[in-house]
Design a protein around this motif. Structure first.
Motif, short mmCIF file in Angstrom:
data_model
loop_
_atom_site.label_atom_id
_atom_site.label_comp_id
_atom_site.label_asym_id
_atom_site.label_seq_id
_atom_site.Cartn_x
_atom_site.Cartn_y
_atom_site.Cartn_z
N GLU A 7 0.81 -1.22 0.00
CA GLU A 7 0.00 0.00 0.00
C GLU A 7 0.85 1.27 0.00
O GLU A 7 0.31 2.37 -0.12
N ASP A 31 -1.63 4.31 -0.80
CA ASP A 31 -2.81 3.93 -1.56
C ASP A 31 -4.06 4.57 -0.94
O ASP A 31 -4.21 4.61 0.28
N ALA A 32 -4.93 5.11 -1.78
CA ALA A 32 -6.13 5.81 -1.30
C ALA A 32 -7.02 4.90 -0.45
O ALA A 32 -7.61 5.35 0.53
N ARG A 33 -7.10 3.62 -0.79
CA ARG A 33 -7.94 2.71 0.01
C ARG A 33 -7.42 2.56 1.42
O ARG A 33 -8.18 2.46 2.38
N LEU A 35 -5.79 4.90 3.06
CA LEU A 35 -6.12 6.15 3.76
C LEU A 35 -7.58 6.16 4.17
O LEU A 35 -7.93 6.61 5.27
N ARG A 36 -8.46 5.67 3.31
CA ARG A 36 -9.89 5.60 3.66
C ARG A 36 -10.11 4.70 4.87
O ARG A 36 -10.88 5.03 5.76
N ARG A 37 -9.43 3.58 4.91
CA ARG A 37 -9.58 2.63 6.01
C ARG A 37 -9.24 3.27 7.35
O ARG A 37 -9.85 2.99 8.38
N GLY A 39 -9.49 6.56 7.91
CA GLY A 39 -10.22 7.82 8.05
C GLY A 39 -9.39 9.03 7.69
O GLY A 39 -9.67 10.13 8.15
N HIS A 41 -8.44 9.88 4.31
CA HIS A 41 -8.59 10.32 2.91
C HIS A 41 -9.25 11.69 2.88
O HIS A 41 -10.21 11.93 3.61
N ASP A 43 -11.32 13.04 1.00
CA ASP A 43 -12.75 13.04 0.64
C ASP A 43 -13.64 12.67 1.82
O ASP A 43 -14.86 12.81 1.73
N GLN A 44 -13.07 12.17 2.90
CA GLN A 44 -13.87 11.78 4.06
C GLN A 44 -14.06 12.96 5.00
O GLN A 44 -13.12 13.71 5.26
N SER A 47 -11.59 13.70 7.94
CA SER A 47 -10.22 14.15 7.70
C SER A 47 -10.10 15.67 7.69
O SER A 47 -9.01 16.20 7.64
#
Length: 72
Positions: A7, A31-33, A35-37, A39, A41, A43-44, A47
């Motif tokens: 990642e 990897d963006a995924r 970062l999303r996991r 919290g 990213h 776009d969330q 953040s």
């Protein structure tokens, strides 16, 4: 570590400066995924800053507590 090895990507960029010395820069890409996991990213909503900063006394108290915890 919160990231799996696949990642992350670490790039080293080198160049010779005008004065003849080598300069290096390291870039870390996640990897963006991943970062999303966590919290993180952009776009969330979690953040982004969603309220006022704590008052100055709160920061000063945190610094005092941090200094107290140091052992020399």
């Amino acid at each position: 570590m919160p990231f799996a090895e696949e990642e992350l990507r670490i790039d080293l960029m080198c160049r010779m400066d005008e004065d003849g010395h080598w300069r290096g820069t390291v870039a870390l890409n996640a990897d963006a995924r991943a970062l999303r996991r966590l919290g993180l990213h952009p776009d969330q909503p979690a953040s982004a800053v969603d309220g006022p900063s704590p008052p100055a006394w709160w920061h000063a108290a945190g610094e005092r507590y941090a200094r107290r915890g140091r052992r020399s």
